[in-house]
Write a protein that holds these residues in place. Structure first.
Motif: not given
Length: 758
Positions: A219-220, A283-284, A286-287, A560, A710-711, A727
């Motif tokens: 995905h990256t 998912e966490t 990956r994000d 991240r 998100a951050d 979120r």
């Protein structure tokens, strides 16, 4: 292939609700009569570890491996209401009758009862007092299924898919085994199809060619394109058997390339999670920019759902066989037969998946042997036939064409030397080396790295969840405290408990990000690193970047930013000043501006410069700060001609004028003393919060009950406001009582509506 593809002629029911009494697990279930000739089976996907199953008082299955499944025909045993009983051996019974020969050639302190346990196919988790203490898993840890098959139906029992790139086309070799007779089987991949040929062994085989297919990417680096695969039998109804993807792969995982594009691997060692939380956990990760998960030899094999998700989410998979630390008795015929069956089963599950990029024989076996002093190198007894011949041979026979690593670590003069092969790197971390060691060690690929006692949010008791190497007089909280003192000049005695925990959360994440910044440089020899590990097994300050409930820790927020596909970071090059690095891993070119500012007192710029950057897809660049500024400022404070005129260097990457990413460097260390300044926070309904400051705000955290920002734990600089998306954790959540803090801010600031802005 899905665990049970949906098709006519087969009905599958999962049996849940076992009750436990000691080592016995019992379940009552009803089973109505089926049509004449129906075949009914009980299928056990996994029971730990030595067990016997009875149905209505009749023994029907037994096993002595946690990793092996079993199936039993129960057609003649079913009544209206049935009792299924699984009796498992106790730990004492499990180990009592193990052979004494062949003798073990080395001993380990990592695993309890290793001399006997090496004969038993079960997980190290629950049996390693330093990092995974008991109790071990017992009983049906994977599903038990009641499966009904109609007598007249041809049902899909087994499918093997082996995709490859041939020229510009994708080709899928398909092998199918059916229960029941079928005159014709057609395989369909996307819009392409081909009829399969019937073989003498009851299998149907053939190949489907897909013209110029979209390729699968991590995905990256792109889109993890997948293509639906189905089978059409005599009745003409398609049976979905999963999805496949096309990609090429380098033959050296330490220099990983996918579709001929080098991929810097940023991974985590996977730890088992509750069944319903696998997707959310992946998912966490990956994000957060993670693009690889390693399933370690200390754990368990994951099921098809896990691997389907990794295919879908674009997460690379490094798959260990479940061997760790011990001297396994491959000379024992019964043990060898178990290993062969186990390996074939896991290779059938993972082989041909686009996400699979490495098979590894074991975790730390070569290291354990070498440290015990009984063999080093590729011919050492730590590798032997099991890891040097049998397992890679089975992989080749199964058509699983990915790099094979005999052991992690392995490859150097000593297997744990990080400059060769793959190695577990804990120079920065467990061995409390300075940051410079991440470069001087010449790490080629870190199969494990950066173990810290990462503090979760909330109060944590001293020692809670903290790992310790068996026999060491220190634990990983001591490691974290070392860097807290070295980086921030702070000890637990210097500050109150709340601040100590807040600074501790920050420092482990900062160290991880700095190390990955060293390794991700274009000039670095390192092909990637795998953080130890993903999610804590128990509450407290464990190695996980997620806590035991799956919530991200501050450490993951730092990763991240460091691991983002489009990222900017600063590396201290000493007498050469500071270099700003920019990465563009994605498939699209990056047109951006890089703005560098040198700040005094954390408030005003004493030097600024901007340059345009155009990075092609999958590219990286670096810019020297003083080269861009056009004058000497001793930005790294290496020359030390008196007190520095600056305290912060900021690099901001902008696209179309808007900040995309930002990095900061503090030549004298971050601003650890809290002070008063203006930090404003305004919200846009329940979707986002915009932050601005008149002084560098370090370790900024947004607390918004009911929402996940998100951050987190970032640095905010004057003149560069940041909007943080929110979120909702539950549907319909409303923003109320939100606040923002910084580690160098006295007090906290409320999040207010724009018209109430002070």
């Amino acid at each position: 292939m899905p665990r049970w593809p949906e098709q006519d002629g087969i009905a599958v029911r999962r049996l849940d609700g076992f009750t436990r009494s000691g080592q016995t697990f019992t379940l009552a279930f009803d089973a109505a009569d089926g049509p004449a000739g129906e075949r009914v089976s009980l299928v056990f996907d996994g029971v730990a570890t030595a067990w016997t199953a009875e149905l209505n008082g009749t023994e029907l299955a037994r096993g002595d491996s946690m990793f092996a499944g079993a199936e039993a025909d129960v057609t003649a045993l079913l009544v209206g209401v049935n009792t299924l009983t699984i009796r498992c051996a106790s730990e004492e019974e499990l180990l009592a009758d193990r052979p004494r020969r062949p003798r073990q050639r080395w001993r380990t302190k990592v695993v309890e009862n290793g001399g006997a346990l090496r004969f038993v196919r079960t997980s190290v988790v629950g049996r390693a007092p330093g990092f995974a203490p008991g109790p071990p898993t017992v009983g049906p840890w994977r599903p038990v299924w009641l499966v009904r098959r109609a007598a007249s139906a041809a049902t899909v029992e087994d499918v093997t898919l082996r995709p490859r790139i041939e020229g510009g086309d994708g080709v899928v070799a398909v092998s199918v085994r059916l229960a029941g007779a079928a005159a014709r089987v057609e395989a369909v991949v996307g819009d392409a199809r081909a009829e399969l040929a019937a073989g003498e062994d009851g299998r149907f085989t053939g190949e489907v060619r897909v013209v110029d297919p979209a390729r699968w990417w991590p995905h990256t680096h792109g889109t993890p394109a997948l293509h639906d695969v189905s089978l059409v039998l005599d009745d003409g109804q398609p049976v979905g058997v999963g999805r496949t993807g096309f990609r090429t792969l380098s033959d050296d995982v330490a220099a990983l390339a996918v579709n001929d594009v080098p991929v810097f691997a940023r991974g985590v060692v996977w730890t088992p999670v509750p069944e319903g939380e696998v997707r959310a956990t992946l998912e966490t990760l990956r994000d957060a920019g993670i693009n690889l998960v390693r399933i370690p030899g200390i754990g368990v094999y994951e099921d098809v759902t896990f691997h389907d998700l990794c295919d879908e989410l674009g997460l690379l998979v490094w798959q260990d066989f479940m061997f760790a630390n011990l001297d396994y008795p491959i000379e024992d015929e019964d043990f060898r037969a178990q290993v062969v069956d186990e390996a074939r089963a896991v290779l059938a599950r993972v082989g041909g998946r686009p996400s699979l990029v490495a098979l590894c024989g074991n975790s730390e076996v070569e290291q354990q042997a070498a440290m015990f002093g009984v063999g080093v190198g590729g011919d050492g007894i730590g590798r032997g036939e099991l890891f040097g011949g049998l397992l890679p041979g089975l992989a080749r026979a199964a058509g699983v064409d990915v790099p094979y690593v005999p052991s992690a670590p392995s490859g150097g003069p000593l297997p744990f030397h990080p400059g060769s092969g793959v190695a577990n790197y804990f120079g920065v971390g467990g061995y409390r080396r300075p940051l410079s060691d991440a470069r001087t060690a010449g790490v080629r690929f870190a199969s494990e790295c950066l173990a810290f006692a990462n503090v979760p949010d909330g109060d944590v008791a001293d020692g809670e969840g903290v790992m310790r190497d068996v026999g060491a007089d220190w634990d990983f909280a001591d490691v974290r405290d070392h860097y807290l003192r070295e980086r921030y000049g702070v000890t637990a005695a210097d500050v109150d408990r709340e601040r100590y925990l807040a600074l501790s959360r920050e420092v482990s994440g900062e160290m991880m990000a700095l190390v990955f910044g060293e390794w991700r440089r274009r000039a670095s020899p390192c092909g990637g690193g795998i953080v130890l590990w993903s999610r804590d097994l128990r509450p407290g300050a464990g190695w996980g970047v997620l806590d035991a409930a799956g919530r991200p820790k501050v450490a993951l927020a730092h990763l991240r930013r460091a691991l983002a596909p489009r990222a900017v970071w600063i590396v201290d090059e000493g007498m050469n000043g500071l270099d700003v690095h920019v990465a563009n891993d994605g498939p699209e070119a990056l047109d951006a501006e890089l703005e560098v500012a040198v700040l005094a007192d954390g408030t005003r710029a004493i030097a600024e410069a901007t340059t345009a950057l155009r990075l092609p897809p999958h590219a990286a660049e670096h810019v020297n700060v003083e080269g861009l500024l056009g004058r000497f400022l001793d930005v790294s404070y290496a020359y030390r001609f008196g007190s520095p005129a600056h305290d912060t260097v900021v690099a901001t990457l902008r696209v179309a004028g808007a900040p995309l990413a930002q990095a900061t460097h503090f030549p004298l260390g971050p601003p650890t003393e809290p002070t008063a300044f203006t930090l404003t926070a305004t919200h846009d309904g329940d979707r986002a919060v915009t932050l601005a400051t008149d002084r560098v705000a370090w370790g900024v955290r947004l607390s918004a009950p009911g929402f996940a920002p998100a951050d987190d734990a970032f640095t905010l600089t004057p003149g560069v406001p940041r909007t943080i998306a929110l979120r909702p954790l539950t549907p319909g959540a409303r923003l109320a009582g939100a606040t923002v803090t910084a580690l160098n801010l006295i007090g906290e600031s409320p999040v207010v509506a724009p018209d109430l802005k002070p």
